[in-house]
Design a protein around this motif. Structure first.
Motif, PDB file in Angstrom:
ATOM      1  N   GLU A  26       0.843  -1.218   0.000  1.00  0.00           N
ATOM      2  CA  GLU A  26       0.000   0.000   0.000  1.00  0.00           C
ATOM      3  C   GLU A  26       0.867   1.253   0.000  1.00  0.00           C
ATOM      4  N   ASP A  27       1.926   1.229   0.841  1.00  0.00           N
ATOM      5  CA  ASP A  27       2.795   2.414   0.916  1.00  0.00           C
ATOM      6  C   ASP A  27       3.536   2.609  -0.397  1.00  0.00           C
ATOM      7  N   ARG A  28       3.991   1.502  -0.961  1.00  0.00           N
ATOM      8  CA  ARG A  28       4.770   1.597  -2.210  1.00  0.00           C
ATOM      9  C   ARG A  28       3.892   2.156  -3.324  1.00  0.00           C
ATOM     10  N   LEU A  29       2.603   1.808  -3.280  1.00  0.00           N
ATOM     11  CA  LEU A  29       1.674   2.320  -4.297  1.00  0.00           C
ATOM     12  C   LEU A  29       1.468   3.833  -4.127  1.00  0.00           C
ATOM     13  N   VAL A  30       1.346   4.256  -2.871  1.00  0.00           N
ATOM     14  CA  VAL A  30       1.145   5.695  -2.612  1.00  0.00           C
ATOM     15  C   VAL A  30       2.312   6.512  -3.176  1.00  0.00           C
ATOM     16  N   TYR A  31       3.521   6.010  -2.973  1.00  0.00           N
ATOM     17  CA  TYR A  31       4.706   6.764  -3.421  1.00  0.00           C
ATOM     18  C   TYR A  31       5.023   6.539  -4.897  1.00  0.00           C
ATOM     19  N   ALA A  32       4.309   5.599  -5.527  1.00  0.00           N
ATOM     20  CA  ALA A  32       4.666   5.226  -6.902  1.00  0.00           C
ATOM     21  C   ALA A  32       4.356   6.322  -7.901  1.00  0.00           C
ATOM     22  N   HIS A  33       3.431   7.203  -7.558  1.00  0.00           N
ATOM     23  CA  HIS A  33       3.055   8.204  -8.563  1.00  0.00           C
ATOM     24  C   HIS A  33       2.983   9.605  -7.982  1.00  0.00           C
ATOM     25  N   GLY A  34       3.212  10.567  -8.874  1.00  0.00           N
ATOM     26  CA  GLY A  34       3.028  11.982  -8.540  1.00  0.00           C
ATOM     27  C   GLY A  34       1.779  12.466  -9.246  1.00  0.00           C
ATOM     28  N   CYS A  35       1.873  13.598  -9.935  1.00  0.00           N
ATOM     29  CA  CYS A  35       0.699  14.140 -10.646  1.00  0.00           C
ATOM     30  C   CYS A  35       0.930  14.208 -12.151  1.00  0.00           C
ATOM     31  N   TYR A  36       1.811  13.380 -12.666  1.00  0.00           N
ATOM     32  CA  TYR A  36       2.049  13.279 -14.111  1.00  0.00           C
ATOM     33  C   TYR A  36       0.760  12.736 -14.748  1.00  0.00           C
ATOM     34  N   PRO A  37       0.191  13.437 -15.738  1.00  0.00           N
ATOM     35  CA  PRO A  37      -1.110  13.004 -16.261  1.00  0.00           C
ATOM     36  C   PRO A  37      -1.153  11.540 -16.703  1.00  0.00           C
ATOM     37  N   VAL A  38      -0.047  11.022 -17.237  1.00  0.00           N
ATOM     38  CA  VAL A  38      -0.044   9.625 -17.697  1.00  0.00           C
ATOM     39  C   VAL A  38      -0.195   8.659 -16.519  1.00  0.00           C
ATOM     40  N   GLU A  39       0.239   9.100 -15.340  1.00  0.00           N
ATOM     41  CA  GLU A  39       0.081   8.236 -14.158  1.00  0.00           C
ATOM     42  C   GLU A  39      -1.396   8.000 -13.845  1.00  0.00           C
ATOM     43  N   TYR A  40      -2.266   8.964 -14.164  1.00  0.00           N
ATOM     44  CA  TYR A  40      -3.709   8.739 -13.981  1.00  0.00           C
ATOM     45  C   TYR A  40      -4.175   7.622 -14.901  1.00  0.00           C
ATOM     46  N   LYS A  41      -3.617   7.598 -16.117  1.00  0.00           N
ATOM     47  CA  LYS A  41      -3.981   6.539 -17.078  1.00  0.00           C
ATOM     48  C   LYS A  41      -3.538   5.189 -16.524  1.00  0.00           C
ATOM     49  N   TRP A  42      -2.327   5.144 -15.951  1.00  0.00           N
ATOM     50  CA  TRP A  42      -1.818   3.876 -15.414  1.00  0.00           C
ATOM     51  C   TRP A  42      -2.694   3.389 -14.263  1.00  0.00           C
ATOM     52  N   ILE A  43      -3.192   4.327 -13.455  1.00  0.00           N
ATOM     53  CA  ILE A  43      -4.065   3.923 -12.341  1.00  0.00           C
ATOM     54  C   ILE A  43      -5.321   3.269 -12.917  1.00  0.00           C
ATOM     55  N   LEU A  44      -5.855   3.859 -14.009  1.00  0.00           N
ATOM     56  CA  LEU A  44      -7.086   3.316 -14.598  1.00  0.00           C
ATOM     57  C   LEU A  44      -6.839   1.986 -15.312  1.00  0.00           C
ATOM     58  N   GLN A  45      -5.576   1.745 -15.724  1.00  0.00           N
ATOM     59  CA  GLN A  45      -5.293   0.541 -16.517  1.00  0.00           C
ATOM     60  C   GLN A  45      -5.218  -0.741 -15.685  1.00  0.00           C
ATOM     61  N   GLY A  46      -5.339  -0.629 -14.366  1.00  0.00           N
ATOM     62  CA  GLY A  46      -5.315  -1.856 -13.551  1.00  0.00           C
ATOM     63  C   GLY A  46      -4.046  -1.930 -12.754  1.00  0.00           C
ATOM     64  N   LYS A  47      -3.435  -3.107 -12.694  1.00  0.00           N
ATOM     65  CA  LYS A  47      -2.245  -3.295 -11.853  1.00  0.00           C
ATOM     66  C   LYS A  47      -1.208  -2.216 -12.178  1.00  0.00           C
ATOM     67  N   TYR A  48      -0.771  -1.505 -11.137  1.00  0.00           N
ATOM     68  CA  TYR A  48       0.072  -0.330 -11.372  1.00  0.00           C
ATOM     69  C   TYR A  48       1.449  -0.746 -11.890  1.00  0.00           C
ATOM     70  N   LYS A  49       1.918   0.003 -12.901  1.00  0.00           N
ATOM     71  CA  LYS A  49       3.130  -0.397 -13.634  1.00  0.00           C
ATOM     72  C   LYS A  49       4.412  -0.452 -12.810  1.00  0.00           C
ATOM     73  N   TYR A  50       4.652   0.619 -12.047  1.00  0.00           N
ATOM     74  CA  TYR A  50       5.963   0.738 -11.405  1.00  0.00           C
ATOM     75  C   TYR A  50       5.811   1.003  -9.916  1.00  0.00           C
ATOM     76  N   LEU A  51       6.411   0.151  -9.097  1.00  0.00           N
ATOM     77  CA  LEU A  51       6.393   0.394  -7.648  1.00  0.00           C
ATOM     78  C   LEU A  51       7.829   0.542  -7.152  1.00  0.00           C
ATOM     79  N   PRO A  52       8.052   1.442  -6.185  1.00  0.00           N
ATOM     80  CA  PRO A  52       9.396   1.490  -5.591  1.00  0.00           C
ATOM     81  C   PRO A  52       9.614   0.249  -4.721  1.00  0.00           C
ATOM     82  N   SER A  53      10.871  -0.102  -4.497  1.00  0.00           N
ATOM     83  CA  SER A  53      11.140  -1.270  -3.648  1.00  0.00           C
ATOM     84  C   SER A  53      10.772  -0.985  -2.202  1.00  0.00           C
ATOM     85  N   ALA A  54      11.040   0.235  -1.779  1.00  0.00           N
ATOM     86  CA  ALA A  54      10.727   0.639  -0.397  1.00  0.00           C
ATOM     87  C   ALA A  54      10.880   2.154  -0.311  1.00  0.00           C
TER      88      ALA A  54
END
Ligand SMILES: Cc1cc2nc3c(=O)[nH]c(=O)nc-3n(C[C@H](O)[C@H](O)[C@H](O)COP(=O)(O)OP(=O)(O)OC[C@H]3O[C@@H](n4cnc5c(N)ncnc54)[C@H](O)[C@@H]3O)c2cc1C
Length: 469
Positions: A26-54
């Motif tokens: 959950e924490d890794r998902l919160v930090y995985a994105h900022g406000c880049y418009p394409v990141e909204y698309k990734w959220i809508l696309q299902g399993k999130y593309k990129y997660l930080p390790s920690a």
């Protein structure tokens, strides 16, 4: 999590026990994105593309320095995380990087003799301004992301606020910086107000989007809270005459705090709301400072605007802009449409090419968009910013929305460059505009940045790919 990252975290926990560590999904998902418009698309696309390790949360500069030394030793990639309001994809953990959350860097102090204030990298713009206000001061920095962007992130992106004509942009507001280099050394730039002792080091880190080091604190210029603040609104029969009026008073050295010229299209909504002349451009001005100065500036600006054919509309529309200036709802509406997308693309150009850049960007985006809005909100002696907001939708899904985003970005930036504008005025480059860096700087200029990067970060562990480095 990759083995080397697991090992690295184990060592951090053992050697730096006070550093916060978050590694739940959950924490890794919160930090995985900022406000880049394409990141909204990734959220809508299902399993999130990129997660930080920690995520690591250091308490002070010394701990951060130790983290960077260990990261070099274990060849672990790092991304500093500020307020997460960046909109150019500057903190996408494409390589499962470790994120460093700077929120515990909260140092604050005021020097009432030099009129500067120290702010820790993790203080939000709003908190910094509020603490200054409690002491009778302001730094005059009001970006629309005031509530979320933090000092480190704003230095790293050369952010700008709506009162920039009076108080300047982040570039002008900083007297000195403390930075942790990618290899862990700590650099404190000198606080003498002007130096002729070689390269101005703070400039190396301003706008460097974390590729050359992590900003831990900044010393900013501050001012007594203005004695008077006032607003004015004017309409012009077209954008060109509005720009001429603004250029005229700016080049005479008159600097209202706020200047916002909306072109005929973006002005429509306000023109309709206030019953002004249809098809006109709209100029909003804000003045602040000592009462006598404000009155004089307002008088001179009024005379110049009227000489360029303006119609004076009083203060109402400008004051209402001021009261609602932090709202961004319409853009989010399009980002959250499955096939939709939107963004604000901000470039700058000299006065003698501003009309061409503005009209070429409009023309390039029009066939792809429902709405293209445009205004000029930061002006300088030799030119101005051009702020273009596009809203576009396809009949397709989130993937189509993502594809459309890149089409819009490409045509807009290429139109700017082809007509003498640049790639970014204040949002930065991140990864989204990295491919266009050479168009602004030339191959040789971009190579200078690569050489600096290689020498400061030989293992290339900090903000990989940002700025195309
Ligand atoms: C609704 C909205 C309105 C906005 N309005 C404005 C505006 O008016 N003016 C403006 O200029 N921008 C605006 N932006 C863009 C954004 O707020 C700015 O780019 C802001 O400066 C980013 O700061 P942040 O703390 O959120 O940084 P983040 O998004 O966390 O990071 C941005 C980049 O800087 C790096 N970074 C973060 N902290 C540090 C550090 N301590 N040292 C080195 N690198 C670091 C990150 O790795 C990343 O590459 C807006 C964004 C949104 C979403």
């Amino acid at each position: 999590m990759q083995e080397k990252y697991r090992k690295f975290i184990e060592i951090i926990v053992r050697e730096l026990p006070l550093v916060g560590v978050l590694d739940r999904e959950e924490d890794r998902l919160v930090y995985a994105h900022g406000c880049y418009p394409v990141e909204y698309k990734w959220i809508l696309q299902g399993k999130y593309k990129y997660l930080p390790s920690a995520i690591l949360i250091p308490n002070n500069t010394q701990e951060l320095s130790e983290i960077m030394k260990l990261a070099n030793k274990f060849d672990v990639s790092i991304i500093p995380f500020g307020g997460g309001s960046g909109i150019v994809g500057g903190s996408i953990p494409e390589n499962q990087e470790i994120m460093i959350d700077m929120k515990r860097f909260q140092e604050f102090s005021i020097n009432t003799v030099n009129l500067t204030a120290i702010g820790g990298a993790g203080i939000t713009g709003a908190d910094f301004e509020n603490m200054l206000n409690e002491n009778g001061y302001t730094c005059g920095h009001y970006p629309q992301s005031f509530q979320s962007a933090v000092i480190g992130g704003m230095v790293a992106t050369r952010a700008i606020g709506t009162f920039s004509t009076k108080y300047g942009k982040m570039d002008d507001m900083i007297n000195s910086l403390e930075v942790v280099l990618p290899t862990g050394e700590i650099v404190n730039t000198h606080d003498a107000p002007k130096r002729s002792s070689g390269q101005e080091l703070k400039e190396l880190f301003l706008g460097s989007e974390g590729v050359f080091g992590i900003v831990t604190k900044a010393e900013l210029y501050i001012y007594p809270i203005a004695e008077k603040r006032s607003f004015e609104t004017y309409t012009f029969s077209n954008t060109e005459s509005g720009l001429e009026a603004v250029r005229n008073f700016i080049q005479k050295g008159i600097k209202p705090a706020v200047i916002r010229l909306y072109d005929e299209v973006e002005a429509q909504h306000k023109i309709h709301k206030y019953g002004f002349e249809r098809g006109h451009a709209l100029l909003i001005l804000g003045f602040e400072g000592l009462e006598e100065m404000v009155d004089l500036e307002q008088k001179i600006v009024h005379e110049i605007c009227m000489a360029f054919g303006a119609s004076h509309k009083g203060e109402k529309a400008a004051r209402e802009w001021f009261e609602t200036r932090f709202s961004t709802k319409k853009m989010l509406d399009y980002d959250l449409l499955r096939g939709g997308t939107s963004d604000a693309i901000e470039v700058a150009a000299p006065w003698d090419r501003i009309i061409q850049v503005w009209s070429a960007m409009r023309e390039a985006l029009a066939p792809l968009c429902d709405v293209v809005d445009c205004h000029f909100s930061h002006v300088y002696h030799s030119g101005s910013s051009v702020y273009v907001i596009f809203h576009s939708k396809t009949d397709g899904d989130d993937f189509e929305g993502e594809k459309r985003y890149f089409e819009c970005l490409k045509v807009a930036i290429e139109a700017s460059i082809a007509n003498g504008g640049n790639v970014s005025h204040h949002h930065g480059v991140g990864k989204s505009k990295a491919a266009y860096m050479h168009l602004e700087h030339g191959e040789a200029g971009h190579e200078v940045m690569r050489k600096i990067k290689r020498s400061l970060d030989p293992k290339g562990i900090l903000n990989k790919g940002v700025l195309g480095l």
